[in-house]
Design an enzyme around this catalytic site. Structure first.
Site, PDB file in Angstrom:
ATOM      1  N   TYR A 171      13.267   9.943 -16.961  1.00 30.59           N
ATOM      2  CA  TYR A 171      14.002  11.213 -16.909  1.00 30.59           C
ATOM      3  C   TYR A 171      15.489  10.995 -16.629  1.00 30.59           C
ATOM      4  CZ  TYR A 171      15.868  15.650 -15.331  1.00 30.59           C
ATOM      5  OH  TYR A 171      16.656  16.749 -15.191  1.00 30.59           O
ATOM      6  N   HIS A 196      27.288  21.764 -18.177  1.00 28.21           N
ATOM      7  CA  HIS A 196      26.953  22.230 -16.829  1.00 28.21           C
ATOM      8  C   HIS A 196      28.176  22.695 -16.033  1.00 28.21           C
ATOM      9  CE1 HIS A 196      23.122  20.651 -17.874  1.00 28.21           C
ATOM     10  NE2 HIS A 196      22.622  20.655 -16.656  1.00 28.21           N
ATOM     11  N   ASN A 234      23.519  15.805  -9.634  1.00 26.17           N
ATOM     12  CA  ASN A 234      22.234  16.120  -9.013  1.00 26.17           C
ATOM     13  C   ASN A 234      22.328  15.864  -7.507  1.00 26.17           C
ATOM     14  OD1 ASN A 234      19.003  15.414 -10.570  1.00 26.17           O
ATOM     15  ND2 ASN A 234      20.036  17.308 -10.141  1.00 26.17           N
ATOM     16  N   TYR A 250      26.381  43.997  29.609  1.00 23.18           N
ATOM     17  CA  TYR A 250      25.806  42.788  29.019  1.00 23.18           C
ATOM     18  C   TYR A 250      26.839  41.911  28.320  1.00 23.18           C
ATOM     19  CZ  TYR A 250      21.108  44.795  29.626  1.00 23.18           C
ATOM     20  OH  TYR A 250      19.948  45.321  30.128  1.00 23.18           O
ATOM     21  N   ARG A 299      28.128  40.023  31.360  1.00 23.10           N
ATOM     22  CA  ARG A 299      27.108  39.364  32.177  1.00 23.10           C
ATOM     23  C   ARG A 299      26.274  38.375  31.372  1.00 23.10           C
ATOM     24  NH1 ARG A 299      22.158  42.670  34.277  1.00 23.10           N
ATOM     25  NH2 ARG A 299      23.553  44.369  33.706  1.00 23.10           N
ATOM     26  N   PHE A 336      17.108  16.890  -4.579  1.00 19.85           N
ATOM     27  CA  PHE A 336      18.262  17.756  -4.846  1.00 19.85           C
ATOM     28  C   PHE A 336      18.061  19.177  -4.326  1.00 19.85           C
ATOM     29  CE2 PHE A 336      15.500  17.412  -8.638  1.00 19.85           C
ATOM     30  CZ  PHE A 336      14.923  18.664  -8.570  1.00 19.85           C
ATOM     31  N   GLU A 370      12.430  25.036 -13.365  1.00 19.95           N
ATOM     32  CA  GLU A 370      13.008  25.024 -12.019  1.00 19.95           C
ATOM     33  C   GLU A 370      12.773  26.399 -11.410  1.00 19.95           C
ATOM     34  OE1 GLU A 370      16.963  23.764 -13.013  1.00 19.95           O
ATOM     35  OE2 GLU A 370      16.220  21.870 -13.840  1.00 19.95           O
TER      36      GLU A 370
END
Length: 494
Positions: free
Chosen positions: A52, A82, A194, A277, A280, A326, A411
């Site tokens: 791959y 990409h 990646n 609060y 405190r 990844f 994916e």
């Protein structure tokens, strides 16, 4: 000089490289592993094995075999296709951190790249050349594909960079530094993109700034305690040891230290039995945020030394496994946790602001005005703080609970970790402005009480703050004061 081994980088070293511009080098032992890993990739291509990302397409195209003569074109097409980032670019320091973290990850020797790829990353860092990388477009699984593609483009001599204070074409910067662009070979484009370096870089920068802001918030809260003549008994060590959270114990201890010689704080029963609060419970609330920050730091220090590309090459190439390192889920959850932790520092700060300016809750002049009625004083500063904390509540919605399938459902679960990291950074900017507003109001309140009665440590911090924001003697454009003090807090990290 910070030496990268792929295994030993610390957040403190990241600080030195990012903020102090310390130089970087790769360890010789790491480079030997890199060479061995690359030789394995060369054998795969030569022997025409199906692996791959080396001899196949990507994502849903993982079953498409690519011939040896096309592997370089495959990597080039990968980066071009990409590079789909959109929106404003990441801050330059984040781009610098991405270069550093990618170089460190590749130095582990599991990625199959040539040494020249890592050496070029290091040259970019040492020459202060920072790719222009759009912030939006990453799903945070399959890595930060879009942002890291823009980083890879710069190494290839394409796209834009920040260099010497200017945004310019990368070729111009490379020419000035005598850096030759790289031509990507088998596996190298995939190895560069990646990974989780966009979300992790953004997360590390946000954490560094958040850690400093959390420390500053305690000093600011201490001045508020003086302005409101807060009750110190609630910070007694026994109270906090009794609960058992070390971070809570530590916050109470620091507040006691800051106020140790103050003549403005009170004991329970002197003026009131209990404080609200927001005063405190400072150790409990701030301490819980510190617990979250400690968790975030632990995850970031693992991730900055992680192998996050795919496939990974082991045992000199005898074992090559396509996995999912990844996937940004560990950082996505950590960033969502940090968002809440920082937002809460601002939430409780805004409540302290209200106690400082509301004449029904204290005996100070209404809205800390020099002439109540004629002049509004800090009235609308509280509005601004309220607006910022409200915006934080929207940004604090966890990004990690969302997932949109991609790549034809190959994916099918993603982390959205980069969105979480970006939102954490936005919350940080908002929160710093809220704390700047509290600082302005606390200084004004302490001034009404008497600066000479302040503790020595808080008075020192007060004096520094007054160099940036003078006393309110007349209404003015307070936006300038808020922004100036927020910038000062960021530049003067504790």
């Amino acid at each position: 000089m910070v030496q990268l081994t792929g295994n030993t980088l610390t957040i403190n070293e990241v600080k030195k490289v990012i903020f102090d511009k310390e130089k970087v080098e790769i360890s010789s032992d790491s480079m030997k592993k890199v060479i061995q890993s690359h030789q394995a990739v060369e054998r795969i291509v030569k022997e025409e094995k199906v692996v791959y990302g080396i001899t196949t397409g990507f994502g849903k195209f993982s079953d498409v075999y690519i011939n040896a003569e096309n592997v370089e074109e495959l990597q080039l097409n990968l980066i071009h296709s990409h590079a789909c980032g959109v929106g404003d670019p990441f801050p330059e320091i984040v781009s610098r951190a991405m270069l550093l973290l990618r170089a460190n990850a590749l130095s582990k020797g599991f990625s199959g790249v040539r040494p020249i790829i890592i050496e070029t990353l290091v040259r970019f860092i040492n020459s202060n050349i920072h790719p222009v990388i759009p912030q939006q477009g990453s799903l945070g699984a399959s890595g930060d594909l879009a942002p890291l593609s823009h980083l890879a483009l710069a190494l290839m001599g394409e796209g834009e960079v920040f260099y010497k204070g200017k945004r310019m074409d990368v070729q111009e910067a490379l020419k000035q530094e005598s850096i030759t662009p790289v031509t990507l070979q088998a596996k190298e484009g995939l190895a560069l993109i990646n990974g989780t370096q966009a979300m992790t870089a953004m997360g590390v920068i946000a954490f560094i700034e958040a850690e400093s802001l959390a420390k500053q918030s305690e000093l600011i809260a201490s001045i508020t305690m003086e302005a409101l003549q807060g009750i110190i008994d609630a910070f007694d060590e026994d109270v906090h040891v009794a609960r058992g959270y070390q971070q809570q114990v530590d916050v109470a201890g620091r507040i006691r230290k800051y106020l140790s010689d103050s003549k403005l704080i009170t004991k329970q029963g002197e003026q009131r039995v209990q404080d609200a609060y927001s005063l405190r419970c400072i150790p409990q609330v701030h301490g819980a945020s510190w617990q979250a920050l400690d968790y975030v730091k632990e995850k970031l220090e693992i991730e900055i030394n992680a192998a996050t590309d795919n496939p990974l090459i082991f045992n000199d190439g005898s074992k090559i496994i396509s996995g999912g390192n990844f996937h940004g889920q560990p950082i996505a959850l950590a960033m969502d946790f940090m968002k809440i932790a920082i937002a809460e520092l601002a939430n409780i700060s805004e409540r302290r602001i209200e106690r400082l300016v509301n004449p029904q809750l204290n005996d100070l002049p209404g809205f800390l005005s020099p002439e109540p009625g004629l002049q509004s004083g800090a009235m609308i500063m509280q509005y601004a703080a309220a607006s910022l904390v409200s915006e934080n509540k929207t940004l604090a919605h966890p990004a990690s609970v969302d997932s949109i399938p991609s790549s034809a459902n190959q994916e099918d679960h993603v982390s959205m970790g980069t969105i979480a990291a970006r939102h954490a950074y936005q919350i940080l900017q908002n929160s710093r402005r809220v704390l700047a507003i509290e600082f302005i109001c606390a200084m004004q309140g302490a001034e009404f009480r008497g600066i000479d009665k302040m503790a020595s440590l808080t008075r020192e911090f007060y004096n520094k703050g007054r160099e940036i924001v003078p006393s309110i003697v007349k209404d003015r454009i307070f936006s300038k004061d808020i922004e100036a003090l927020a910038s000062w807090l960021n530049e003067n990290k504790l």
